[in-house]
Design a protein around this motif. Structure first.
Motif, mmCIF file in Angstrom:
data_model
loop_
_atom_site.group_PDB
_atom_site.id
_atom_site.type_symbol
_atom_site.label_atom_id
_atom_site.label_comp_id
_atom_site.label_asym_id
_atom_site.label_seq_id
_atom_site.Cartn_x
_atom_site.Cartn_y
_atom_site.Cartn_z
ATOM 1 N N PRO A 15 13.336 0.272 -29.347
ATOM 2 C CA PRO A 15 12.183 0.689 -28.127
ATOM 3 C C PRO A 15 12.215 -0.072 -27.135
ATOM 4 O O PRO A 15 12.491 -1.467 -27.283
ATOM 5 N N VAL A 16 11.916 0.247 -25.801
ATOM 6 C CA VAL A 16 11.792 -0.510 -24.671
ATOM 7 C C VAL A 16 10.226 -0.515 -24.418
ATOM 8 O O VAL A 16 9.575 0.392 -24.176
ATOM 9 N N ILE A 17 9.736 -1.821 -24.281
ATOM 10 C CA ILE A 17 8.147 -1.677 -23.927
ATOM 11 C C ILE A 17 7.919 -2.471 -22.737
ATOM 12 O O ILE A 17 8.861 -3.154 -22.252
ATOM 13 N N ARG A 64 3.389 -0.837 -24.177
ATOM 14 C CA ARG A 64 3.570 0.545 -23.949
ATOM 15 C C ARG A 64 4.978 0.912 -24.061
ATOM 16 O O ARG A 64 5.864 0.194 -23.456
ATOM 17 N N VAL A 65 5.310 1.958 -24.688
ATOM 18 C CA VAL A 65 6.737 2.378 -24.811
ATOM 19 C C VAL A 65 7.241 2.961 -23.629
ATOM 20 O O VAL A 65 6.566 4.061 -23.250
ATOM 21 N N LEU A 66 8.565 2.489 -23.146
ATOM 22 C CA LEU A 66 8.927 2.990 -21.950
ATOM 23 C C LEU A 66 10.220 3.973 -21.996
ATOM 24 O O LEU A 66 10.366 5.002 -21.368
ATOM 25 N N GLY A 67 10.906 3.718 -23.224
ATOM 26 C CA GLY A 67 11.884 4.557 -23.341
ATOM 27 C C GLY A 67 12.615 3.934 -25.001
ATOM 28 O O GLY A 67 12.134 2.953 -25.431
ATOM 29 N N ALA A 68 13.995 4.365 -25.118
ATOM 30 C CA ALA A 68 14.829 3.845 -26.207
ATOM 31 C C ALA A 68 16.174 3.564 -25.711
ATOM 32 O O ALA A 68 16.504 4.454 -25.128
ATOM 33 N N VAL A 69 16.774 2.736 -26.490
ATOM 34 C CA VAL A 69 18.194 2.321 -26.276
ATOM 35 C C VAL A 69 18.761 2.613 -27.688
ATOM 36 O O VAL A 69 18.079 1.732 -28.602
ATOM 37 N N THR A 70 19.974 2.813 -27.865
ATOM 38 C CA THR A 70 20.464 2.746 -29.079
ATOM 39 C C THR A 70 21.655 1.528 -29.136
ATOM 40 O O THR A 70 22.162 1.121 -27.861
ATOM 41 N N ALA A 82 15.648 7.935 -35.244
ATOM 42 C CA ALA A 82 14.351 7.089 -35.503
ATOM 43 C C ALA A 82 13.251 7.562 -34.207
ATOM 44 O O ALA A 82 14.107 8.091 -33.238
ATOM 45 N N LEU A 83 12.035 7.502 -34.587
ATOM 46 C CA LEU A 83 10.991 7.592 -33.304
ATOM 47 C C LEU A 83 10.215 6.479 -33.320
ATOM 48 O O LEU A 83 9.791 5.993 -34.291
ATOM 49 N N SER A 84 9.421 6.183 -32.105
ATOM 50 C CA SER A 84 8.620 5.223 -32.119
ATOM 51 C C SER A 84 7.174 5.642 -32.401
ATOM 52 O O SER A 84 6.697 6.805 -31.758
ATOM 53 N N VAL A 85 6.407 4.884 -32.969
ATOM 54 C CA VAL A 85 5.027 5.322 -33.389
ATOM 55 C C VAL A 85 3.990 4.419 -32.545
ATOM 56 O O VAL A 85 4.001 3.241 -32.576
ATOM 57 N N VAL A 86 3.337 5.158 -31.836
ATOM 58 C CA VAL A 86 2.297 4.451 -30.805
ATOM 59 C C VAL A 86 0.798 4.793 -31.156
ATOM 60 O O VAL A 86 0.730 5.806 -31.994
ATOM 61 N N GLU A 133 -3.403 4.102 -27.145
ATOM 62 C CA GLU A 133 -3.275 3.939 -25.850
ATOM 63 C C GLU A 133 -1.411 3.730 -25.649
ATOM 64 O O GLU A 133 -1.398 2.640 -24.687
ATOM 65 N N GLU A 134 -0.866 4.440 -26.358
ATOM 66 C CA GLU A 134 0.586 4.361 -26.109
ATOM 67 C C GLU A 134 1.370 3.252 -26.374
ATOM 68 O O GLU A 134 2.281 2.966 -25.992
ATOM 69 N N ARG A 135 0.577 2.274 -27.160
ATOM 70 C CA ARG A 135 1.227 0.851 -27.446
ATOM 71 C C ARG A 135 2.107 1.015 -28.885
ATOM 72 O O ARG A 135 1.617 1.811 -29.775
ATOM 73 N N LEU A 136 3.514 0.420 -28.698
ATOM 74 C CA LEU A 136 4.208 0.666 -30.064
ATOM 75 C C LEU A 136 3.512 -0.114 -31.095
ATOM 76 O O LEU A 136 3.220 -1.478 -31.151
#
Lengths: 452, 452
Positions: free
Chosen positions: B176-178, B183-189, B232-236, B239-242
């Motif tokens: 995940p990119v924060i 806050r999560v902005l996106g994700a990279v593999t 996988a997914l990001s859990v926030v 407030e959208e924080r990872l």
């Protein structure tokens, strides 16, 4: 998907349908092309066949391919049929070899072979290889695109090899290690490779490999993969040579498909395969009529049993009042036992050869359940009707529960032994058998106690 | 698992049990310590509680930990209870934070808090954080051990960061990119990272991120993850924080657990949680008695309905013969409709607000099914008994099928609307309602046609 997202989707679909009715394609196109592929996929699933093809043609090319990938093979097939030759070759080319096989399984043979012709030699060879494996085998569901390592590769060599093949492989995170005869020796994960010294050899890094044989049943392999949470396993031929890899996400896909079918069949309906609201009523009827007829024919046995005891019924009509309750309870007890035993079979907690242990346990369980229900039934019925009727009901409940649990417990084992699906096979036999036997027990006990 | 492997396992278990009876621990230990962890796990699953703890203590330390990881939380808990303080702290330490939560959920509070005390400050903080989320929420099932990237990282930076944290993270393949506020902005593999130029910035590489909110229902998130085959997914948080990541293998684990419970509950039994053959009969009885009683109490309604029509039955006893067949067919039709609609609900093909469309479709389907079965029933019964009886049976089948399909179709929607599990809620209500209504319809039609 959160609820408000779904609401929005519904509104969007209504809007799109209105636009389509008005032949207002520009607005549809504008609405759609800002959405994510997954959203468009869900919209397409909800549209009628005709609208679906239309809407699909309005998508930008890149988007269209990603949306197509997300559709189930049945809907992909509907779409390919609806689109005729238009664009379909390109769609087909964009799919991974294993996804192509899912789709080909759904298409009429003529369309399928035309699509295959459109592939270049390499792609066709890969797809045809998968098609060559038996239906329902893991060979049809594995990916032929993988990265292999050799034992004597160093970690640095191996990483370079992965780097050079990033694009073509199904996964770069699971790397089987093979010898010169393509036999699988082990497997390394990309994580292990990255954690190693550059000069370490793959043979020192690799762990034991999990394999499946290419002709094994796809569902069984998928279930094994899922149960163990294995990221991927190697698929080998009869001579232990690597022919493909099978990843967890493919396993999940197969299990979703199979579970959906199982749930339907256990409820006595053929799987619909298309969304409920876009399935015509005539198809709903077709999905249910066979099973309903089988069960109804089975139930005529109860008519016959009852007609044997018609004279008894005429003498003591009150006996008729308890018929639904008694056979209902028998059916429920039988189903409970069948559910537990079917589950235990699926988990390999028991095998068909445990039949005697299962029978004993279920007889004891059924007896105890019958004792509880029977005592209750006796007290209540004796109070409301008379002592003898109470005794008949109590004893019948006791006997029916014991018989039903035993039959329900044994039936799935018999089903497995003759190699049919226990979940599907058990229900009609249990209900038919338990209903008829229960009635016979009931009237025998009644005749003995009421002396008729 | 192939069949012969299973056979071997059974033989091995028999052998081990014999050794244990003879207190021949050395041979057990020798037998076991050459096996793979997964094999030992399966052996432990099949042993009695007492034997299991014994055998476990005979394992080499490293092996023991890997075997422990493979056991289900229920069996882990049994083992921890059986072992008392012996070794348990170490076992607990060896688990990942999310696996610890699975185990803690099963343990008595006193044992759980003792185990938590044994962790160091960091580990305890991570585990306690997960425990702080609501039961059944994804917060309890996610992993707090992940690797984050920043937008302005170059690919080379990012790879170095992954390299330095290979050991501590749940996965290194999903990143995940924060931003500075987490806050999560996106994700990279990792694959994308490896395929990029060294100087490319993460913000140009990252794709859209799939997120779940930390308080969302774990099963719903797992199903979404599985359906999309997302790795996988990001859990926030709100407030959208990872706060965590959730991987496909965890999703599969949750779904196996839930599906197992669902299958049981649909069959009217409470899930056993332990292998069938090591579950005492008294526990089998307990898992079934509640449901059986509920259904039996519901079935007393049929006794009451029939007693209303007792006079009619006394006049025309032949009517009693068809009671099981008619209510059985009604029950089957209702179950079929409920199965289809429950499935469509689970797939989000329909929502509770589609109730009118579902009702109409099911009425039509039930009517057509009733027409087919009723015609058949009429002809057969008229031939064997008499014309009027045939007419009664035919018309009753028609009416019962239509009513049953409508009730069966609507019940899951009502269940969903009042937020209970459609699969579990529907069955008893359908059978009770359809049985009673069916009998009323039957006798009304009979009275009208036979003029009694």
């Amino acid at each position: 998907m959160a609820n408000d997202q779904l609401e929005n989707l519904k509104d969007l679909i209504d809007e799109i349908e209105e636009y389509l009715e008005d032949d207002n394609f520009a607005d549809v196109s504008q609405q759609l092309n800002v959405l994510k592929p997954a959203q468009i996929t869900r919209i397409l699933e909800r549209l009628s066949d005709r609208h679906r093809a239309f809407v699909y043609l309005l998508l930008d090319k890149d988007l269209a391919l990603r949306v197509f990938e997300g559709l189930s093979p049945v809907l992909q097939s509907d779409l390919v049929n609806a689109l005729q030759d238009h664009d379909t070759a390109e769609l087909f080319l964009g799919l991974a070899p294993d996804d192509r096989v899912w789709l080909l399984d759904e298409l009429p043979a003529t369309v399928a072979s035309k699509l295959l012709q459109g592939l270049d030699v390499d792609e066709r060879a890969q797809t045809s290889a998968l098609l060559g494996y038996p239906e329902e085998s893991i060979g049809r569901r594995m990916s032929p695109q993988f990265i292999t390592l050799r034992e004597d590769n160093t970690a640095a060599d191996a990483l370079a090899r992965v780097q050079s093949r990033l694009r073509s492989a199904e996964t770069v995170y699971y790397l089987p290690v093979i010898d010169s005869g393509r036999r699988v020796l082990g497997a390394v994960t990309l994580r292990e490779l990255m954690g190693a010294d550059k000069t370490q050899r793959v043979e020192d890094l690799m762990g034991p490999v999990r394999t499946a044989e290419v002709t094994e049943d796809a569902e069984a392999v998928a279930r094994r993969t899922a149960r163990r949470g294995t990221f991927a396993l190697s698929v080998v031929d009869h001579e232990e040579r690597l022919v493909g890899i099978f990843t967890l996400d493919d396993a999940v896909r197969i299990l979703e498909h199979e579970d959906s079918e199982d749930v339907s069949r256990q409820g006595g309906v053929e799987p619909l395969r298309r969304p409920y609201l876009s399935t015509p009523v005539s198809r709903l009827v077709r999905s249910r009529i066979t099973w309903l007829l089988v069960l109804a024919v089975g139930a005529t046995l109860t008519v016959q049993v009852l007609s044997v005891f018609e004279a008894t019924l005429e003498q003591v009509t009150v006996l008729a009042l308890f018929v639904p309750l008694l056979i209902g309870t028998g059916g429920n007890t039988g189903n409970q036992a069948a559910t537990t035993v079917t589950r235990a079979l699926a988990l390999h907690d028991i095998e068909p050869r445990d039949i005697v242990r299962v029978l004993t346990r279920e007889l004891r369980t059924g007896f105890m359940l019958g004792l509880l229900l029977g005592s209750l039934g006796f007290v209540i019925t004796a109070l409301i009707y008379e002592f003898e009727v109470g005794l008949v009901i109590g004893l019948t409940l006791l006997a029916v529960c014991a018989v039903a649990a035993a039959v329900g417990g044994v039936m799935p084992l018999l089903a497995r032994a003759i190699k049919v699906d226990p979940a599907v096979f058990s229900n009609p036999f249990i209900s038919t058998f338990v209903d008829a036997t229960g009635l016979i027990i009931y009237f025998m006990i009644a005749k003995a106690i009421l002396q008729i």
